[in-house]
Each structure stands twice: as structure tokens, then as C-alpha cells.
Motif scaffolding. Structure first.
Motif, short mmCIF file in Angstrom:
data_model
loop_
_atom_site.label_atom_id
_atom_site.label_comp_id
_atom_site.label_asym_id
_atom_site.label_seq_id
_atom_site.Cartn_x
_atom_site.Cartn_y
_atom_site.Cartn_z
N GLU A 1 40.05 36.95 35.31
CA GLU A 1 39.17 35.84 35.65
C GLU A 1 39.66 34.51 35.08
N TRP B 1 35.90 46.22 32.66
CA TRP B 1 35.36 44.87 32.47
C TRP B 1 36.29 44.02 31.62
N TYR C 1 28.23 35.69 34.98
CA TYR C 1 27.66 35.44 36.31
C TYR C 1 26.22 34.92 36.18
N MET D 1 39.13 43.08 33.83
CA MET D 1 38.64 42.12 34.82
C MET D 1 38.54 40.73 34.21
N LEU E 1 36.17 41.45 40.82
CA LEU E 1 35.13 42.49 40.81
C LEU E 1 35.31 43.48 41.96
N LYS F 1 34.63 37.20 42.41
CA LYS F 1 34.09 38.44 42.97
C LYS F 1 35.09 39.08 43.93
N SER G 1 27.50 47.93 39.83
CA SER G 1 28.80 47.68 39.19
C SER G 1 28.77 48.14 37.73
#
Length: 321
Positions: free
Chosen positions: A150, A143, A19, A146, A66, A62, A134
């Protein structure tokens, strides 16, 4: 990064680290957009604008990756407040695009600073609130999971980010991973009209020219098909998520009304059609019921029907040559 995050050495490829790689690109584009005179250099302005609009990938990660992990930890604020912020920026992009097409240069000059200010305020909230909290709430396995999701959405970066966690070489003599072998026809399951393997079912759903999402009777997303060209972004983080968090805040009320009527049995189908990225999208909701008419959830189907609407007359011959 903010002072809070500067003290934390995030590994390369970590979603938050990525990010911040994107933030550097965004800051550069915002500066360039403010510096260019749209009337004198419209093409240059358009090129910068197009690059900046790929921030949609950041928003989608996001919203679909997230935020669902944060919801599981009991923090629903980003799914509501920040998603609305995203939608406001999307609307500003849309209006600016409209003014660019119409060559309304006075409106472009007056609206551009609002877009830039909005994006800066969003990134400041990310720095001060979203990312520090977060990192405190989520574990490393969150993570890692995640990051896998992504991959389906993408990034603003020119190249795919460094893998996370870092890929370590394993010598073949030490590799004991059990891998899936070629399926046998003996592994098929019986459906109402025929037999298919799990692989064939997955291939069927992936090939279907439409987006399909299944929400169970508890209003949790349990399935979506992973087509090559989805109308709306989806990723693995949506599985197990409450459906009310899977739609923009402005449309949640409509979705909940549909679920209520389906559950009561007063309605079984609802249809909408919208213009999205210059394409006509047909969205349909169907109540799922078992043989005893018990409510078992809802299927949402989205399909790009732009080209279908243009069909006239008949076509009976193959015209490949």
C-alpha cells in the motif's frame, strides 16, 4: 465501523483500520459537498470535489492490494462486482468534472446526490460484506504484506498512517539481521549483449520512462517495473495474480482476446491509445517467444506520449542554459 468490526479491536495501521480512518474523511466531504451551492460558491465546491476525488487512492489499494489476497483465498467477487462499482463512480466523477468546467450548474446540482449516494452505498457494502469477510479470510501475515504494498499507492489521509505491525526498537547488540552489502562486479549476470548486476537491472527498469508489465505463459503477472511516475498504479499484490483480474471488468474481454491470439501465434502485437487524466497514453502488447517460437507470455507497455506528439523539426543542441 459496523457492529461486526466494532467488536474486533484492530491495531493502528492495520489496512482495515486505515480504511475506516479514510471513511471519516469521506463522510465529512460528502456532507460538505451536498451543503455547498456550486453556482454561488464554485471554487469552494471545486476544492471539496478535488479532495473527495482522492478516493481514487482507496479504489486503487483495494483493486491492487486487497482483492489479489482475496483471490488467493478463492473469493473473486470483489475483483469483479466491486471493481465495476469503482468504475461507475469514476465515470460519475468524470461527468461532474466536465459539467464543472462547462459551468453546467443544473447538471451539477442533479448529479451530485447520485455521486454521494453511490459512495455511501459502496461504503455500506464494505462495512457489511467486504471488510468482515476479509478479516475472516486473511491471516495477519497477509495484512502485513498487504500494508507494505500500500505504501506505493498512498492514502487519502493527510499523513502516512501508523506503521503495521508497530515498529519495535532492537538494540544494536541484539540485531542479527543479515543485510545486503555493496554489490561486487563478480555478481553480474550475462545477458545477450553485456553484463549487469541485479541492482543495475532494477535501476534500468526503474529509470525507463514507461510502465512495463510481464505476464507469463500461464497468464500470471510475474514482473512490473517500479518507476517514480507510473501511468497506472501497480503494487506488490499484483505479482502472481491472474491477468484477467488486473484490468477493469469492461476491458477484460479485450485482454483475453489478445492473449488467445498471441498464444495461437496468429498475432504478435496490439496497440491502443487513450486519453487518461488529460494525457495521451500509448498502450502496447507484445507476444514473448523463445528461440523456438514457443509462447512465453506477453509484455504490456504503457507510455505517456503527450509531449512526444508535440515534437516538430529537429533539436541538435543542448539547451540547458
Amino acid at each position: 465501523m459496523s457492529d461486526t468490526l466494532n467488536t474486533m479491536k484492530l491495531p493502528e495501521g492495520h489496512p482495515v483500520s486505515v480504511y475506516y480512518q479514510e471513511k471519516e474523511i469521506i463522510n465529512s466531504l460528502l456532507g460538505e459537498l451536498l451543503a455547498v451551492d456550486a453556482k454561488a460558491e464554485l471554487q469552494k465546491y471545486t476544492n471539496i470535489f478535488n479532495q473527495l476525488q482522492t478516493i481514487e487512492k482507496r479504489f486503487a489499494r483495494k483493486e491492487n492490494q486487497l482483492f489479489p489476497f482475496l483471490e488467493k483465498k478463492g473469493w473473486n467477487g470483489p475483483s469483479q462486482g466491486m471493481w465495476s462499482f469503482h468504475d461507475n463512480l469514476r465515470e460519475q466523477f468524470r461527468l461532474l468534472r466536465k459539467n464543472m468546467d462547462a459551468k453546467e450548474f443544473d447538471k451539477i446540482n442533479s448529479d451530485t446526490p447520485f455521486l454521494v449516494d453511490g459512495i455511501n452505498r459502496l461504503m455500506n457494502t464494505e462495512d457489511m460484506v467486504l471488510f468482515p469477510n476479509s478479516l475472516n479470510l486473511l491471516a495477519e501475515e497477509d495484512w502485513i504484506s498487504m500494508r507494505k504494498g500500500e505504501e506505493e499507492i498512498g492514502w487519502m489521509l493527510p499523513e502516512t498512517p501508523t506503521p503495521f505491525p508497530a515498529v519495535e526498537y532492537v538494540h544494536p547488540s541484539e540485531d542479527f539481521t543479515k543485510r545486503e552489502m555493496t554489490f561486487s562486479l563478480e555478481n553480474t549476470s550475462h545477458y545477450d549483449e553485456g553484463y549487469m548486476t541485479v541492482e543495475q537491472v532494477n535501476l534500468l527498469f526503474r529509470t525507463m520512462p514507461l510502465d512495463l508489465t510481464y505476464v507469463d505463459e500461464n497468464d500470471k503477472v510475474i514482473f512490473y517495473n517500479r518507476g517514480d511516475e507510473r501511468v497506472f498504479p501497480r503494487s506488490a499484490g499484483i505479482i502472481g495474480r491472474e491477468v484477467k483480474f488486473c484490468h477493469p471488468p469492461k476491458s477484460v474481454g479485450t485482454v483475453l482476446k489478445i492473449l488467445e491470439e498471441f498464444r495461437k501465434g496468429t498475432k504478435s502485437e496490439s496497440s491502443f491509445w487513450i486519453n487518461f487524466k488529460e494525457r495521451l497514453i500509448y498502450i502496447r502488447y507484445f507476444a514473448v517467444r523463445d528461440a523456438d517460437k514457443n509462447y512465453k507470455g506477453v509484455i504490456e507497455i504503457s507510455q505517456d506520449i503527450t509531449d512526444i506528439k508535440k515534437i516538430e523539426g529537429e533539436k541538435r543542441l543542448l539547451d540547458w542554459e
